[in-house]
Design a protein around this motif. Structure first.
Motif, PDB file in Angstrom:
ATOM      1  N   LYS A 114       3.903  27.189  10.851  1.00  0.00           N
ATOM      2  CA  LYS A 114       5.269  27.234  10.324  1.00  0.00           C
ATOM      3  C   LYS A 114       6.205  27.926  11.317  1.00  0.00           C
ATOM      4  O   LYS A 114       7.343  27.500  11.520  1.00  0.00           O
ATOM      5  CB  LYS A 114       5.289  27.973   8.987  1.00  0.00           C
ATOM      6  N   GLU A 122       0.196  29.814   8.723  1.00  0.00           N
ATOM      7  CA  GLU A 122       1.465  30.532   8.875  1.00  0.00           C
ATOM      8  C   GLU A 122       2.019  30.387  10.290  1.00  0.00           C
ATOM      9  O   GLU A 122       3.221  30.258  10.484  1.00  0.00           O
ATOM     10  CB  GLU A 122       1.273  32.014   8.533  1.00  0.00           C
ATOM     11  N   THR A 162      -5.601  30.977   6.874  1.00  0.00           N
ATOM     12  CA  THR A 162      -4.262  31.341   6.392  1.00  0.00           C
ATOM     13  C   THR A 162      -3.352  31.690   7.558  1.00  0.00           C
ATOM     14  O   THR A 162      -2.177  31.297   7.602  1.00  0.00           O
ATOM     15  CB  THR A 162      -4.350  32.535   5.419  1.00  0.00           C
TER      16      THR A 162
END
Length: 672
Positions: free
Chosen positions: A669, A666, A662
Motif C-alpha cells: 500500500k 502494508e 501483514t
C-alpha cells in the motif's frame, strides 16, 4: 571571510562544460559569491574551462599506441617535451597568486599564457591522435578517396616530416610548418586541427596538468604522472541523453567509435548509450585515491539492466558511502527537477576499496526528510543477492532482510522458464507490410492494454491493429518466436507505471494469438511449470512486492521477472496438473494448518491446488462484464477471495509468518 573564499576559488575549484555560456555564467556566479569591495575579480580561466569532458585521450594512450606500432618504447616527456614541468610550475603559480591587485591579475594571466604555450605542442600530438575517430580514420579517409596510411594518426605522428608541425612553439610557427607538409600529411594535420576545435577535444591531463603531473621523487628536472592522480572531490549533474540518431536526430557514430575503443568507457557501452553513464566512467578516473565522487543521475542507475556496467563499476571500484533516492516523478511540486518527469538519485562514493555497509535512503519528495526509508547494505550483499545485475534496492531494512531470507531457500523464475518479447514489432514488421488496420486482413494483434489480471480484455487504448498472418509467417520461416502463437502463453504488460495499482499484470494468452512488442511472455514450450501455477505466482502479492524492491522505471523486463523467487517443487507434477480439480482447495487448507519444516519447497499437490485456484479465477473473471474501465484493475469479490488463498499459500510456502505477510501487505500500500 571573502578573502578566504577567494583563495579557495582560485586554488581549489575546477569546472568543465561544453557550453561557453555556462562557463561564463559559472565565473559570474563564483565572482558574486566571493566579491570583495575594492578588489579586482579573480582570474579563473585556468580552472573553469570550455570543452567536451568525454572526448580526449591521455599521454599514456598515445605513447602505448606509438610503442605498439614501432615495437619499441616511445616516451613523449623526456625526449620531446622538456618544458612540461615548467608548464606545471606555471599553472601552480597561477593558483598561488591571490589576485588582490590588478598587477597580480596580469601576472596570473601571463603565467597561464606561458603554460598554454608550453603545452601547445603536446596538445597538438593528442589532438591529431584523437582525430582518427573523427574523419582521420582509415574507413573515413577511404570513403573520401584520400590516401590511407594505416593507422593514420600513428603513421602521421611518427613521420619525420610532421615533426616540425607537431613541435612548433606557437600558432604562427605551426601554420608555417603546416604549409610545408606534403599534401597527404597536410590533409591529416588540417583535419586534426579542425575537428579538435569543432568537437572541443578536452585532454584532462593537459587542461589541468598540475592535478596529474609533478616532478619525479628525488629530481627537479624529470616529470611523471602522479600516483593516484586526480581531484579530491568530483561532483556534477551530467546530461541525461541517449546517443542515438533516433533519440537526438544527430549522428553519434564518431563519438561512439572513440568510446568503444577505450577501456575507460567499457562499463557505459552496455545497453543504451546514455551520456550520464559515460560521465560516471569519467568521474571515477578523475577522482584521486581516497577522493570523493558524487553525481545526481536518473534513478535507473540503481536497478536498470541497461546501467549494470556502471553500477558494477561503482560497487567494485569505489566504496559507496551513501545513496539518496528520489523516486517521486509525477508531482512537479515534489520531484527534484520540476520541469522533468524523472526519478533521480544522488550517490556518494570514495575512490578506495571497502567492505563497509552503505546507506540507501528513499526520500518521499524533493528534500531530505527525517522519515526517509533507510537501508544499510554492502556491495557483497548485493552481488550475493543478484550475481549478475547487482541491483541496489530502495526499500526498508525489513524488506531487504525478508527478501534475502526468501532467496536463500528458493529458486528463481529463470530456473524454470525462458521469457520472450512480443513477436510482432509494429515498427519493423509494419514497414514490411505485415501489420494492418483492417480487421479483414487477419487476427488482431494483442497490445499491452489487453493484458489484465488473469484474463485478456478488449484493448483499452490505441488503435486496433491486425496481422497479415500468412505473409508474416512466410517472411519469418526460421523464427522460433513466430511460432509461439501455436502455444498457450503467460503474458504481462511490458510497461507498468511505478505508481500503478500493480507492477506485474499477467494473463493467460490462449493459442492462436499474436502479441506486439509491448507484451512479454513465457510460452508453455519454454516453461517447466504449469502455466496456471506460473500465472498465479506472477500475480501474487509476494511477486509484486519483491519486484518493487529494485524496480527503477516503468519497464517490467525479462531480467526482472527472472529474479522473482519461485518455490522448489517437482516440476513434472506441477506441469501435468491441469488445475481443473477445484477440490484442491482442501489440500491448501491442510497445508496452511500444518507445520512447514522446509521453507521454499512446495508439495506437488499444493502446486496443483494453486493452479486450480488460478483456473477458477480465470473462469470467474472471463464471465464478469466490465461496468466501467476502473474495474479492469480489480478482481471480483469471488476472484479476490481466491487470490487471497493463493497469496496465503505462497507466504506460507516461503516460510513467512502471519506478521510478515501483514507487513508485506502494508508495504504494498505504501509503495503505490
Amino acid at each position: 571571510m571573502n578573502l578566504l573564499k577567494r583563495h579557495v576559488l582560485k586554488r581549489c575549484i575546477y569546472g568543465v562544460d561544453l557550453n561557453p555560456m555556462a562557463v561564463e555564467l559559472a565565473k559570474v556566479s563564483l565572482w558574486l559569491d566571493c566579491f570583495t569591495l575594492g578588489a579586482p575579480l579573480s582570474f579563473l580561466d585556468h580552472h573553469l574551462r570550455c570543452g567536451n569532458s568525454l572526448i580526449g585521450v591521455t599521454v599514456r594512450e598515445v605513447e602505448n599506441a606509438l610503442s605498439e606500432e614501432s615495437g619499441t618504447q616511445f616516451g613523449l616527456f623526456e625526449t620531446r617535451f622538456p618544458g612540461l614541468l615548467t608548464a606545471v610550475d606555471a599553472m601552480r603559480q597561477v593558483g598561488e597568486l591571490s589576485d588582490i591587485t590588478n598587477s597580480q591579475i596580469g601576472e596570473s594571466r601571463a603565467q597561464y599564457r606561458k603554460a598554454e604555450g608550453l603545452l601547445a605542442p603536446l596538445q597538438r600530438w593528442l589532438d591529431v591522435y584523437t582525430s582518427q575517430w573523427f574523419g582521420n580514420g582509415v574507413e573515413v579517409r577511404r570513403r573520401r578517396g584520400l590516401p590511407v596510411p594505416q593507422p593514420v594518426a600513428v603513421v602521421f605522428l611518427k613521420d619525420q616530416r610532421a615533426q616540425e608541425f607537431l613541435m612548433a612553439d606557437d600558432e604562427e610557427q605551426s601554420q608555417a610548418a603546416l604549409g610545408r607538409l606534403p599534401a597527404e600529411l597536410g590533409e591529416i594535420a588540417e583535419r586534426g586541427l579542425a575537428v579538435s576545435k569543432d568537437k572541443n577535444f578536452f585532454h584532462w591531463e593537459l587542461e589541468f596538468p598540475e592535478v596529474f603531473y609533478g616532478p619525479r621523487p628525488g629530481t627537479r628536472r624529470t616529470i611523471e604522472r602522479l600516483d593516484g592522480a586526480g581531484f579530491d572531490a568530483v561532483i556534477g549533474n551530467p546530461p541525461y541523453e541517449i546517443l542515438s540518431e533516433k533519440e537526438t536526430g544527430s549522428d553519434h557514430s564518431e563519438e561512439l567509435s572513440l568510446f568503444a575503443a577505450t577501456d575507460l568507457y567499457a562499463p557505459a557501452m552496455h545497453g543504451k548509450k546514455n551520456l550520464f553513464k559515460f560521465f560516471i566512467c569519467r568521474g571515477v578516473v578523475s577522482t584521486k585515491s581516497c577522493g570523493t565522487f558524487s553525481f545526481i543521475v536518473p534513478m535507473s542507475l540503481l536497478g536498470d539492466e541497461q546501467s549494470m556496467g556502471v553500477r558494477t563499476l561503482l560497487l567494485k571500484r569505489t566504496a559507496v558511502s551513501a545513496i539518496e533516492v528520489f523516486p517521486q516523478k509525477d508531482d512537479p511540486r515534489r520531484r527534484v527537477f520540476s520541469e522533468a518527469k524523472l526519478a533521480t538519485c544522488v550517490f556518494v562514493t570514495c575512490h578506495t576499496q571497502s567492505d563497509s555497509a552503505f546507506r540507501v535512503r528513499t526520500q518521499p519528495g524533493a528534500v531530505f526528510a527525517e522519515n526517509a526509508i533507510t537501508l544499510m547494505v554492502t556491495a557483497q550483499d548485493l552481488f550475493a543477492f543478484d550475481q549478475v545485475n547487482a541491483a541496489i534496492p530502495s526499500c526498508t531494512q525489513r524488506d531487504w532482510e525478508l527478501a534475502v531470507q526468501i532467496c536463500k531457500q528458493t529458486k528463481r523464475v529463470a530456473d524454470y522458464c525462458e521469457a520472450f518479447q512480443g513477436e510482432v514489432n509494429e515498427t519493423t514488421d509494419g514497414k514490411k507490410g505485415f501489420v494492418s488496420t483492417r480487421p479483414s486482413d487477419g487476427p488482431q494483434i494483442l497490445r499491452g492494454s489487453s493484458i489484465c489480471l488473469y484474463v485478456l480484455r478488449e484493448q483499452s487504448q490505441g488503435k486496433l491493429i491486425y496481422l497479415r498472418k500468412d505473409k508474416y509467417l512466410a517472411g519469418k520461416p526460421d523464427s522460433e518466436k513466430a511460432g509461439h502463437h501455436r502455444h498457450a502463453r503467460i503474458g504481462w504488460q511490458e510497461s507498468s507505471a511505478q505508481n500503478n495499482f500493480r507492477r506485474i499484470i499477467a494473463a493467460r494468452i490462449p493459442e492462436g494469438h499474436f502479441c506486439n512488442h509491448k507484451i512479454n511472455y513465457i510460452p508453455a514450450c519454454s516453461s517447466k511449470l504449469h502455466l496456471n501455477f506460473l500465472l498465479a505466482l506472477l500475480n501474487s502479492k509476494l511477486s509484486d512486492w519483491f519486484f518493487r524492491l529494485s524496480s527503477t522505471n516503468a519497464a517490467v523486463s525479462h531480467y526482472q521477472i527472472y529474479r522473482l523467487p519461485t518455490p522448489l517443487i517437482q516440476t513434472d507434477a506441477a506441469k501435468s496438473a491441469d488445475g481443473a480439480d477445484f477440490a484442491g482447495l482442501a489440500i491448501t487448507a491442510d497445508f496452511m494448518n500444518s507445520a512447514h519444516d522446509q521453507p521454499g519447497t512446495l508439495p506437488p499437490e499444493v502446486a496443483a491446488s494453486i493452479a486450480g485456484l488460478c483456473a477458477r479465477i480465470q473462469e470467474v473473471e472471463s464471465a464478469r462484464p466490465m461496468a466501467n474501465r476502473s474495474e479492469r484493475s480489480t478482481l471480483s469479490a469471488e476472484g479476490q477471495g481466491l487470490q487471497d488463498l493463493i497469496d496465503a499459500a505462497l507466504f506460507r510456502c516461503f516460510g513467512l509468518t502471519e506478521d510478515d505477510a501483514t507487513y508485506i501487505n502494508e508495504r504494498l500500500k505504501e509503495m503505490l
